[in-house]
Design a protein around this motif. Structure first.
Motif, short mmCIF file in Angstrom:
data_model
loop_
_atom_site.label_atom_id
_atom_site.label_comp_id
_atom_site.label_asym_id
_atom_site.label_seq_id
_atom_site.Cartn_x
_atom_site.Cartn_y
_atom_site.Cartn_z
N LYS A 56 0.81 -1.21 0.00
CA LYS A 56 0.00 0.00 0.00
C LYS A 56 0.84 1.27 0.00
O LYS A 56 0.46 2.28 -0.55
CB LYS A 56 -0.90 0.00 1.23
CG LYS A 56 -2.00 -1.06 1.10
CD LYS A 56 -2.57 -1.41 2.45
CE LYS A 56 -3.79 -2.31 2.26
NZ LYS A 56 -4.21 -2.94 3.51
N LYS A 68 -7.24 6.50 4.53
CA LYS A 68 -7.57 5.43 3.59
C LYS A 68 -8.27 5.98 2.35
O LYS A 68 -7.98 5.58 1.22
CB LYS A 68 -8.49 4.41 4.28
CG LYS A 68 -8.82 3.19 3.42
CD LYS A 68 -9.67 2.21 4.21
CE LYS A 68 -10.36 1.19 3.32
NZ LYS A 68 -9.42 0.25 2.71
N ASP A 127 -6.75 5.22 -1.10
CA ASP A 127 -7.40 4.23 -1.96
C ASP A 127 -8.34 4.84 -2.99
O ASP A 127 -8.55 4.27 -4.05
CB ASP A 127 -8.16 3.21 -1.10
CG ASP A 127 -7.21 2.39 -0.22
OD1 ASP A 127 -5.98 2.55 -0.39
OD2 ASP A 127 -7.69 1.62 0.62
N HIS A 147 0.46 7.96 -0.34
CA HIS A 147 0.42 6.52 -0.05
C HIS A 147 0.90 6.28 1.37
O HIS A 147 2.08 6.38 1.65
CB HIS A 147 1.27 5.75 -1.06
CG HIS A 147 0.68 5.82 -2.43
ND1 HIS A 147 -0.40 5.08 -2.81
CD2 HIS A 147 1.00 6.59 -3.50
CE1 HIS A 147 -0.73 5.37 -4.07
NE2 HIS A 147 0.11 6.30 -4.50
N ASP A 170 -3.96 -0.49 8.88
CA ASP A 170 -3.08 -1.57 8.42
C ASP A 170 -2.30 -2.19 9.56
O ASP A 170 -1.97 -3.37 9.53
CB ASP A 170 -2.07 -1.03 7.39
CG ASP A 170 -2.75 -0.43 6.17
OD1 ASP A 170 -3.64 -1.10 5.62
OD2 ASP A 170 -2.41 0.71 5.80
#
Lengths: 224, 308, 119
Positions: B2, B136, B140, B155, B185
């Motif tokens: 990620k 997020k 994302d 990121h 995460d």
């Protein structure tokens, strides 16, 4: 109700230090109920101020009047007679801060002082003890939290459950402060709604709160 | 992957990760960062940089993170919701990404009441859960909270804290699940002393399959003395220091208490290495950075893996 | 019993010290009393259960107000005695008068020299 408490007498004495004749106005609304600014408290404050000024050898004349409410223009009318027939140096209001603002708006040339600190929207827990329950965010969602408000009653206004500082039902800021999230958890548990607490509550829209600017309600059905 | 941060790569390669912590100074002296950071080079996979910790004004976390990058240390930017609204938070996240910061730890923040500016107005526009969701969404979906499309997407490897020792205990694992749902995460736990309670919490997390969904790091803070242990036991809300450890510290001479505290920390890490669902340890040697080497060496965590 | 007590003590009778209000005590000071005390029943013996305890709290409040405006809080006091303790009543009157005499006249001005509320 709006809960308030008297400012320290020293602070009020300093406010009126230059005056010899003042009007002390109480309010029969919320501040009477919370024993901060009703007729009785007006009498006590007036007496205390008069004692202090007599002690200094400079007496002060204090007239007392307690209005039905100080947050309605029609009740501010009750001040017409005393104010027009006397030359007061200043008006001291024992209402919540709405009162002195109404009086100031009505009497452009008159000095107005607040005798109370307006503290919060709340209720009494027992005689002589009051606590905060609402922050007037303008978009009530307490039904999602077991009918308890985390915005007003959580020190961090968290919306997703107790933080790591919740200990033994108390908040990290003080052992006197309940962790409202612990209360919410217990109540949701009793109501069989713990599953609701597993949902992530997303961003709150604060536009209805004070953050959206000073607020106003207009009811066309009532307006004249 | 990620964020391609070193920490994420260490986890992804199946290694037992180690993170450290650095508290910025109450001043503008960058030399302090270099000095404290030097103790951690080669010992940890990433270094948390606290954000006005305990509500005391310190050098900005983001700036310190950048200074650590210059030293070859990978930072983990701690960010609290107490001091900034959603505008400032998102702006800071974009800036952090532009500076090369890849790990973010999302926190509510200690209340300012006990800090050095108790007169401050706090913000809490969003909470830590929503901060996770913000990171997020940016990463994302490439969007801000208001759905505005970003030109240049940050990121982040998204972290959060968990405190198994706060109340109500039964809600603690639910709160962990919520953080995972919000998009976390990795998790770094509060300092662990009550091992029994921690094992129970981990069991609950394992049973719910949560340890499959994020990396959990156990928080370890060595006790320097009986005094520190008592202080943490009595005055830090949400910390649980059992009498057993205090008895152990009391059992040695005063000048040996620090060494005993380190011994305890090493034993804890060794148990954590074997515990199901634990992916690493977060070593918080509070104002004791120079002892991290002794701890990670003693726990057999060196050398740190080189992963690409 | 015919007991003497200082003539400067002016007695205001109330059915129960629970009737005594903060304002009553302040008004006495405002009107020039050098001191004011409440003589209530013994704690636990209130016919109305808690009248004397309420009075005690109000006296405490008045002491606080006096202190805030720069007067000696000792100018207000709460005493407890039973209706049968005539000797004690006279003793308290002497005791309080002596205390006020030591403090000197109230800077608020002249009027009645001392006030008492008894039940």
């Amino acid at each position: 109700m709006v809960v308030g408490e008297s400012k320290p007498i020293e602070e009020i004495l300093a406010m009126v230090a230059d005056f010899d004749k003042i009007l002390l106005t109480g309010c029969k609304g919320c501040v009477t109920v919370c024993n901060a600014g009703g007729q009785k408290e007006v009498g006590i404050l007036a007496s205390a101020l008069k004692i202090a000024r007599k002690k200094e050898g400079r007496e002060i004349q204090i007239d007392e009047v307690t209005l039905e409410r100080q947050c309605d223009p029609e009740y501010i009318d009750q001040l017409e007679e005393p104010i027009n027939n006397n030359s007061y140096d200043a008006v001291v209001s024992m209402a919540c801060s709405v009162g002195p603002q109404y009086i100031a708006a009505r009497y452009e040339d008159l000095l107005v002082f607040p005798a109370l600190n307006t503290t919060f929207i709340g209720g009494s827990l027992e005689h002589g003890v009051w606590a905060e329950f609402c922050q007037a965010c303008g978009a009530c969602g307490i039904h999602n939290f077991g009918a308890l408000c985390p915005i007003a009653r959580c020190a961090k206004s968290l919306l997703n459950g107790p933080c790591g500082g919740s200990s033994g039902g108390k908040c990290e800021i003080s052992p006197e402060t309940d962790c409202v999230w612990h209360l919410i958890y217990d109540r949701m548990n009793r109501l069989g709604q713990l599953d609701k607490m597993a949902n992530v509550v997303m961003f709150k829209d604060w536009t209805t709160s004070r953050d959206g600017g000073p607020r106003k309600i207009v009811r066309e059905d009532l307006k004249q | 992957m990620k964020a391609q941060s070193n920490l994420e790569r260490v986890f992804a390669a199946g290694h037992f990760a180690v993170t450290g912590e650095l508290g910025p100074p109450r001043g503008a002296d960058a030399e302090v960062i270099k000095e404290k950071g030097q103790y951690l080079v080669g010992l940890v996979d990433s270094v948390n940089v606290t954000d006005n910790q305990t509500a005391v004004v310190r050098m900005a976390s983001m700036a310190v993170c950048r200074l650590l990058l210059d030293m070859g240390l990978e930072p983990n930017l701690q960010m609290v919701c107490r001091d900034r609204n959603r505008l400032a938070i998102q702006a800071d996240l974009l800036g952090a990404s532009a500076l090369g910061i890849k790990n973010v730890l999302c926190l509510s923040g200690d209340h300012q009441k006990f800090g050095d500016h108790p007169q401050a107005k706090n913000v809490f526009d969003i909470d830590s859960m929503q901060l996770i969701a913000t990171c997020k969404k940016m990463r994302d979906e490439g969007k801000l909270i208001n759905e505005h499309e970003l030109e240049g997407v940050p990121h982040f490897f998204i972290g959060a804290a968990a405190n198994p020792f706060a109340d109500p205990f039964d809600f603690r694992v639910t709160r962990l699940a919520k953080k995972i749902e919000a998009g976390v995460d990795f998790i770094q736990s509060q300092c662990i002393y009550n091992m029994d309670k921690f094992r129970t919490w981990m069991q609950q997390a394992n049973d719910l399959g949560l340890t499959e969904k994020c990396y959990i790091m156990a928080g370890i803070t060595p006790l320097k003395s009986v005094g520190m242990a008592r202080y943490m036991q009595k005055f830090v809300p949400g910390l649980d220091v059992p009498e057993e450890y205090i008895a152990r510290l009391k059992g040695v001479e005063k000048k040996e208490q620090g060494a005993e505290g380190i011994k305890i920390a090493i034993e804890q890490i060794q148990e954590m290495k074997e515990m199901k669902g634990i992916s690493g340890v977060h070593v918080m040697a509070i104002e004791w950075e120079e002892k991290v080497e002794e701890i990670v060496t003693g726990a057999g965590l060196l050398p740190r893996p080189e992963v690409s | 019993m015919r007991l003497n007590y200082p003539s400067n003590v002016k007695i205001v009778n109330v059915p129960c010290t629970g009737r005594v209000d903060i304002l009553h005590l302040l008004k006495a000071v405002e009107d020039g009393a050098d001191g004011v005390y409440v003589a209530g029943c013994l704690e636990g013996d209130c016919h109305y259960l808690s009248g004397n305890l309420k009075a005690k709290k109000r006296v405490a409040y008045v002491k606080k107000v006096l202190e805030e405006i720069g007067l000696e809080p000792e100018r207000a006091e709460m005493y407890n005695l039973s209706a049968a303790q005539g000797t004690r009543f006279a003793e308290i009157a002497r005791e309080f008068t002596e205390r006020i005499r030591e403090l000197g006249p109230s800077p608020v001005g002249s009027g009645a020299k001392s006030g008492a509320e008894a039940a």
